[in-house]
Write a protein that holds these residues in place. Sequence first.
Motif, PDB file in Angstrom:
ATOM      1  N   ASP A 215       0.037   4.413   0.798  1.00  0.00           N
ATOM      2  CA  ASP A 215      -0.560   5.545   1.507  1.00  0.00           C
ATOM      3  C   ASP A 215       0.391   6.150   2.534  1.00  0.00           C
ATOM      4  O   ASP A 215       0.119   7.197   3.107  1.00  0.00           O
ATOM      5  CB  ASP A 215      -1.869   5.135   2.182  1.00  0.00           C
TER       6      ASP A 215
ATOM      7  N   CYS B 197      -8.815  -6.183  -4.580  1.00  0.00           N
ATOM      8  CA  CYS B 197      -7.927  -6.652  -3.511  1.00  0.00           C
ATOM      9  C   CYS B 197      -7.186  -7.933  -3.855  1.00  0.00           C
ATOM     10  O   CYS B 197      -6.318  -8.363  -3.085  1.00  0.00           O
ATOM     11  CB  CYS B 197      -8.718  -6.843  -2.217  1.00  0.00           C
TER      12      CYS B 197
ATOM     13  N   ASN C  90     -12.070  -0.872  -4.872  1.00  0.00           N
ATOM     14  CA  ASN C  90     -11.249  -1.640  -3.954  1.00  0.00           C
ATOM     15  C   ASN C  90     -10.926  -3.051  -4.469  1.00  0.00           C
ATOM     16  O   ASN C  90     -11.242  -4.056  -3.832  1.00  0.00           O
ATOM     17  CB  ASN C  90     -11.911  -1.725  -2.581  1.00  0.00           C
TER      18      ASN C  90
ATOM     19  N   LYS D 117      -5.252   0.129  -5.991  1.00  0.00           N
ATOM     20  CA  LYS D 117      -6.320   0.767  -5.219  1.00  0.00           C
ATOM     21  C   LYS D 117      -6.024   2.255  -5.081  1.00  0.00           C
ATOM     22  O   LYS D 117      -5.046   2.658  -4.449  1.00  0.00           O
ATOM     23  CB  LYS D 117      -6.416   0.112  -3.841  1.00  0.00           C
TER      24      LYS D 117
ATOM     25  N   PHE E 136       0.865  -1.177   0.000  1.00  0.00           N
ATOM     26  CA  PHE E 136       0.000   0.000   0.000  1.00  0.00           C
ATOM     27  C   PHE E 136       0.909   1.236   0.000  1.00  0.00           C
ATOM     28  O   PHE E 136       1.893   1.276   0.744  1.00  0.00           O
ATOM     29  CB  PHE E 136      -0.908   0.026   1.228  1.00  0.00           C
TER      30      PHE E 136
ATOM     31  N   ARG F 236       2.018  -6.151   7.606  1.00  0.00           N
ATOM     32  CA  ARG F 236       1.686  -4.841   7.056  1.00  0.00           C
ATOM     33  C   ARG F 236       1.909  -3.690   8.044  1.00  0.00           C
ATOM     34  O   ARG F 236       2.543  -2.692   7.717  1.00  0.00           O
ATOM     35  CB  ARG F 236       0.225  -4.849   6.591  1.00  0.00           C
TER      36      ARG F 236
ATOM     37  N   THR G  45       4.975  -1.109   4.436  1.00  0.00           N
ATOM     38  CA  THR G  45       3.622  -1.647   4.244  1.00  0.00           C
ATOM     39  C   THR G  45       3.540  -2.828   3.282  1.00  0.00           C
ATOM     40  O   THR G  45       2.837  -2.781   2.268  1.00  0.00           O
ATOM     41  CB  THR G  45       2.639  -0.545   3.788  1.00  0.00           C
TER      42      THR G  45
ATOM     43  N   SER H  55      -0.511   1.869  -4.881  1.00  0.00           N
ATOM     44  CA  SER H  55      -0.995   0.745  -4.069  1.00  0.00           C
ATOM     45  C   SER H  55      -1.172  -0.556  -4.855  1.00  0.00           C
ATOM     46  O   SER H  55      -2.293  -1.076  -4.984  1.00  0.00           O
ATOM     47  CB  SER H  55      -2.308   1.129  -3.380  1.00  0.00           C
TER      48      SER H  55
ATOM     49  N   SER I 284      -1.339  -3.670  -4.354  1.00  0.00           N
ATOM     50  CA  SER I 284      -1.432  -4.444  -3.113  1.00  0.00           C
ATOM     51  C   SER I 284      -1.420  -5.952  -3.315  1.00  0.00           C
ATOM     52  O   SER I 284      -1.034  -6.679  -2.406  1.00  0.00           O
ATOM     53  CB  SER I 284      -2.696  -4.045  -2.343  1.00  0.00           C
TER      54      SER I 284
END
Length: 357
Positions: free
Chosen positions: A33, A113, A111, A80, A31, A324, A351, A62, A64
């Motif tokens: 962020d 995932c 989202n 994301k 991620f 994470r 992360t 991101s 992920s």
Amino acid sequence: MKFKFSFFIIAISILNFNCKSSTSPLFVGTFTDKDSKGIYRFDFNTKTGELNNKILSIEAVSPSFLDYSPDKKFIYSVNKTGTENDYISSYRINPNGTLSLINSVSSNGKNPCHISINKTGNKAVVSMYTAGKVSVYNINTDGSLNQASQVFNHNTENEKAKAHSAQFYKDDLFVADLGRNAVYQYKLKDDNYNLQSEAIVKMKGNPGPRHFSITKNGQFIYIINEYGSSITSVKRTESSFKIIDEDSTLDENYLGKNSCADIHLSKNEQFLYGSNRGENSIAVFKRNTKDGTIEKIQNISVHGNWPRNFTLDPTGKFLLVANRRSNNISVFSINELNGKLTFLHDVKTPTPVCLLF
């Protein structure tokens, strides 16, 4: 003298080959962020378990969850953005370990995932947690993605879907849905997937199926439940599926909150591993290879916080965990006789969410 020189050259060549063969690339999805900038890459020593030479392979928003093409020439990610414009991407792997973006296409929902590629490398499936949808894509020979060929909306008037993972198995496509407490089965026909079963088995209570692992012969499916902190073991019958086992992932003395995440079979399928976020552990199970039932034999700390995804290295001798919230990757050795884990060391990385060998 000439013979000695030739022998020296051969010895150096063998040494170089052994050094190269004991190293495997590990790509890390994250991620972005906070401190992360995209997809990272390590060199993993398959003899010692050491992680070295970390590089930023590519800047990305991101990325992920990751998956390889079968020939490992390409990598695919979900991206994301925190908006309605989430997408997925394909990348070419360069000889120096960096990645080059090929193209990006819409995920068709919020989202995304999880992403998974089929065995032939011509299809991808993406699960969208917030949207409760699943998108299927055709992949071109150059690794590029087409726009989605099919989008399945699992939401109903009465139930909110939360699609979390999907996997291809031959002509089957299985989808785990946290929101509707079901694992769906789709069948491939005329290059399209058609819903075969809205729930391969009836889940008890509200366990929240998140990820699952399928045996190589397709006869058993092991589902890890996020809300229930449990594993549901499922066997394929002649006409459908049936539950054969239900097991807790938690130590009997742990009383705190927990959310399960990932699940994987050992290379020889004699052991099963699941991650606990809260207890912050890996649960280890011994598997009966005849009847498919499992028995918990260990809960071991991940030496970090919030183990999202984990993976086994190509040799099957090591297990690596992406923690994470504590920004580290923990490395464990696997006892080949009893499947139990021993913590070796960890490395810092921002992360980490997905680990890909």
